[in-house]
Design an enzyme around this catalytic site. Sequence first.
Site, PDB file in Angstrom:
ATOM      1  N   TRP A 111       3.895 -11.878   2.828  1.00  0.00           N
ATOM      2  CA  TRP A 111       4.334 -12.037   4.248  1.00  0.00           C
ATOM      3  C   TRP A 111       3.817 -13.485   4.637  1.00  0.00           C
ATOM      4  O   TRP A 111       3.610 -13.554   6.028  1.00  0.00           O
ATOM      5  CB  TRP A 111       3.450 -11.154   4.818  1.00  0.00           C
ATOM      6  N   ASN A 146       0.945   8.225  14.796  1.00  0.00           N
ATOM      7  CA  ASN A 146       0.246   8.545  15.912  1.00  0.00           C
ATOM      8  C   ASN A 146      -0.738   7.938  16.518  1.00  0.00           C
ATOM      9  O   ASN A 146      -1.439   8.109  17.679  1.00  0.00           O
ATOM     10  CB  ASN A 146      -0.566   9.911  15.576  1.00  0.00           C
ATOM     11  N   ASP A 200       3.794   5.734  -0.284  1.00  0.00           N
ATOM     12  CA  ASP A 200       3.978   4.403   0.146  1.00  0.00           C
ATOM     13  C   ASP A 200       3.223   3.085  -0.826  1.00  0.00           C
ATOM     14  O   ASP A 200       1.882   3.247  -0.949  1.00  0.00           O
ATOM     15  CB  ASP A 200       3.190   4.219   1.391  1.00  0.00           C
TER      16      ASP A 200
END
Lengths: 726, 726
Positions: free
Chosen positions: B280, B438, B398
């Site tokens: 990244w 959340n 994931d």
Amino acid sequence: MALPSHLPWPWGSQRARIAFAISNALEVSLPECESLPGVMPRGPLPQTLSVQSLDMHITENKQAHNTSMYKNSSLIVRRNKEFLIDILFDRPFDETQDTVQLEFMIGSVPDENKGTYITVSFGSVKTESSWRGRLLEKQGNSIRVGITPDVQSIIGRFSTFAVVVNETGKRRTEKNSATDFYVLFNPWDPSDQVYMPNEAERQEYVMNDVGTIYNGEINDISFRSWNYGQFEEGVLDACLFILDSGKMPLMYRGNATEVARQASALMNSIDDNGVLAGNWTGDYSSGTAPTAWTGSAEILLKYASKGGAPVCFAQCWVFAGTLNTFFRALGIPARVITNYCSAHDNGGNIKANIMLNPDGSVNRKKTRDSIWNYHCWNEVFMKRFDLPDQYSGWQVADCTPQETSDGLYRCGPTSVKCIKEGDLSYSFDSRFVFAEVNSDVVFHQFDKYGNSKIVHVDTTYVGQLIVTKRPNTNGYIDITLNYKYPKGSAEDKRVMQLAERRGIPKRKYSPLPDAGVQIDIKAETIKIGENFTLTMNIKNQTSQTSTVSLTVTGCAMYYTGLTSSTFKLENYSSTVDAWQTTPVTMKVQAAEYMSFLVEQSNLLFVVHGQVNETGKSVSAMRVINLRPPELMMKVTGVPQVGRDLMVSVSFQNPYNFTLKNVQLRLDGAGLTPTKVKSYDQVAPGGSVQYTDTITPYSPGRKVLIGCLDCIPLSQITNQLEINVVN
Amino acid sequence: MALPSHLPWPWGSQRARIAFAISNALEVSLPECESLPGVMPRGPLPQTLSVQSLDMHITENKQAHNTSMYKNSSLIVRRNKEFLIDILFDRPFDETQDTVQLEFMIGSVPDENKGTYITVSFGSVKTESSWRGRLLEKQGNSIRVGITPDVQSIIGRFSTFAVVVNETGKRRTEKNSATDFYVLFNPWDPSDQVYMPNEAERQEYVMNDVGTIYNGEINDISFRSWNYGQFEEGVLDACLFILDSGKMPLMYRGNATEVARQASALMNSIDDNGVLAGNWTGDYSSGTAPTAWTGSAEILLKYASKGGAPVCFAQCWVFAGTLNTFFRALGIPARVITNYCSAHDNGGNIKANIMLNPDGSVNRKKTRDSIWNYHCWNEVFMKRFDLPDQYSGWQVADCTPQETSDGLYRCGPTSVKCIKEGDLSYSFDSRFVFAEVNSDVVFHQFDKYGNSKIVHVDTTYVGQLIVTKRPNTNGYIDITLNYKYPKGSAEDKRVMQLAERRGIPKRKYSPLPDAGVQIDIKAETIKIGENFTLTMNIKNQTSQTSTVSLTVTGCAMYYTGLTSSTFKLENYSSTVDAWQTTPVTMKVQAAEYMSFLVEQSNLLFVVHGQVNETGKSVSAMRVINLRPPELMMKVTGVPQVGRDLMVSVSFQNPYNFTLKNVQLRLDGAGLTPTKVKSYDQVAPGGSVQYTDTITPYSPGRKVLIGCLDCIPLSQITNQLEINVVN
């Protein structure tokens, strides 16, 4: 308005991902002066109050926090308990006008939201903080404040800064390692995650720096003393170094569950260059044999001093002993437990399969499961915030690398209560531990076409007895009922049903014909090198005379249940009258087994046969743990702190062969750093006599541990209790 | 009786620990002749029946097993469904006298108890087996048998041997790779762990080899096509290679939960030299930029062909796209989902903290949490044997390396239902996923003394929308309600309470004064390089006139929510009458932002200010995803298997600067292997025109994908649907 320039991120290259602190050792350096946001510095800041020094009250605070015994010159406190700091100014502090802040910092990326940066303010400007501060006393130019670290505070070494704040800026004291301090878990505090209500238990599971690890085999339990040494100089730093070297994020270091999980991975070298390299090959020439260690301090200090290179070598009790030190050093109540016998569930099916040839001998090639004579792991005591309430309490953590733990070399923490209740969906690795104490041993026999069928199932052999040292005294307590309900009870059946609904494979066996004949193998305690007799009592529980044909296989065996070689294979036949018991005896000569012995000197005897009249099968197995010769230890002098004691350790080689590369270790928390002495050889009948002087440095009940190790003799240990006066 | 000699263990050195198979690739070699146990071979075995050949009925079996589309010459079957094998002998087979066994083997340590060695017998000698066999037909010298792999069979490549058994021994056929076959998960079978009842869903989640991955930002959703390519030549072998290279024990490869857990770790390179290296940093010069890929097949084939060296580079959609291929290739129903916006819970406290300076601008140095514009992960469909029944179904997996997943770089599988119900004690990593959907966004503002306080909490920003491609058509389905109850509902409150009892930190905020004024930031869809106007609608919901002072910070932003640099900082003031809305507009020139743009071209605007009359705070933020210029694609010719098609792809540089190191990719499952074309530079106003010939090799609805990538332009993609006839 001018745009800010295109600045790189403060932590180096321009990254699209967040960096965060993973090391207690790295520290950030903060400026001495800081202008307030929005105020540009215009030369030196006006300054009317200045901090002269901080007094951390190391001795009093350590006494109050149960940390005096750490051989560490810094302050060590426990969470959620107040400690005192005196701040000396250049003039009296006026709390209506002045503001002083104490800053506590850990790691290189101080962040209030991550618990790595805490500010506690005193005086006119108030701040919110997770750590509480009270101004207790003013005296002259000095104030005394009380600081209470948050009950969920990160564990580790913090730096302290004092900052004087006024309208235009802040002035910070310089970095001073004398005001660094450690925060530990607090088993004395009812709000702490690791609170343990019973003082006697705290004294054992947190404060005792020596212990007993049980080994041997279930019919003949042995033990060795282990120097946990969690208070020895450098050990606490070594434990924090382990977390740094495993890159455990600081922000999780306040959660005992996370710490236990990471530690179970980091204590073994696989995956992550952890502390100890496991080795079960029998060849330990490139390091220290697992059986030769006497305690953890030597291991932890070696790991830290070598910058994180794994220490060679360990087996389960070395792993468990060292992990135990780690937990106690950080303030997490912990103990080492021993499970007799322990299944290594290599197939995830909670069955250990023993494959027999058509003639009843063990097919070593096809037998891939193993039953360890014993296996040691740790229990840690904590509240599990992540689980339903009833699963708090003792948790299993096991750092011995076993292949099947979620694909990685770690295990736990898993609630002991979850194991007992068969409620196996909860984190972490409960299925693996369940199998260690509940597996069935299944005997399969090949027919002549190479097809196997089940001939015997033993549902009681595994997890028969689970023990740990009794608090504050010698001997063990039987904690088997913590892990399982009595075999065959209604609760046991309920648990097995729930465990199956939680993913344990169903165990169904076609009903096996009951031969009506049982074999019970008896043996006395036998010393290495002795001839002995194995007695197989054949018990005929039928109303018919039975003729039984038996094949007895004798193998040398590792404590992991793997056999190294077969040294004896004999056939017997015996006729037993109805309802009678007849013994069959087999003589075993030392000459037969001595050259095959492996470490820990276990022999495995497997008996298999059939009742001629009915063709039905009978099976039995028995491990015999041969006892090593004795290590003699003697201390002369008055045991007193700072006063020399004379120690002598002696050993005589009772065999007719030379012992080579003999290593002798002497160890004792509070008594002496580990001493290692090597002897190239000890001739037949020859002896070793080692004499040295030690100087106790800590008062109380201490244990001096001796251990002699060579091939083929191991676990030659002894211990002396010494009461050191001040 | 003679003692057996001191034999070493068959797998090398004399070990005290068990070895077991961790590779599908390694194989054991078995002897051609074997005497029966107890029978010593005395010259060649008498042999009256001999196997001439095996016919695996590859075409018919693959059709019946839904595996015809794999570009793989071997047989591929699914668990618990019968497949046919013909065995040709040298004479007719007499099932009352003869016995023939089929042996199926995987890995180097064949073991019946571990599911790596299966024997199915036909004829006079019967054996028990986990795989079922039926003698279906006899014709001349040949028999036809039906074999049904066990419903829990290991997934992977098996070898087949035929063994003729008689009284004295066994004769085995030679190893022949033409009779090797693959066993896959079976979503069509109601007893299989991955059973999916709906055929339309199976067609999408197992059989569709192309898909759509959603990206952009919640107010302006974009997408790109992705070539999953699970049926392309070599891809299935590459997927099995990943498990081998990750040393996943074979015996766990029949459990979809374990396979998903290991795959989530093995798809990223950290810890285990997995498939893809995440990056990244913005610098992808040593590999392929994450935005430049068009599909998984290229990546998986590269990884396997380089012997397991990580492929550079990936971000979340590349990780998720590649993992999706892995699952579909093995027969596990899987999909890629996108969560807008996704919290990267860097503190385990389900709060994302945005730190503001006293002037309202973002303090980039102190803001350490991030909200990703979007985050992609996978869902896999399976029964969870290890959890209570209600938690079977879709599971999150994931493989994007996020630092906080249980201390290791993997995540899941975790039941989507557990996330929805807040039942977070269950394996694996549910707390992390719960936080992703959340978390609260909490705005803190520093006062001039450096103390921060909370000024705004947004409980709705994170996890607003979760989408995945709609089965068998274009467009997405909103699956947000799979993950959470409507915000503020009674169920939502119940879930948050349970989540807190399961270890989610309590989120308590002191009640914040309601300013009565709201800011709503509006923007049109904007192309990269355009000037535009940002409109901030100030809505006064009080009965007083309010004067609002605003600071607007504009930053270039990565999709991970991290900002790279601030390019705009302006102050505004506006007076709004009671109950009225007044717009404040800010002009943004291309020249202001162009030189700061980072990949994926996001701009973040944070507005913070106060109502002068009351001193109360107002805050708002908005991401704008600038659209790249278009990639033109055209196909000429009749799309037919084996017939050439002309493809042309063109692009014009609309900017006044030169584009350098431009990479163009063309890809399409069943149409063409990935083609990559590079251009050193494209001048201002200049264009690229790429023309090539492709030859479709698979019939049906196909998607041709184009992608152009350079700095600073990325995600310039387009796709053409092509219906290929046979």
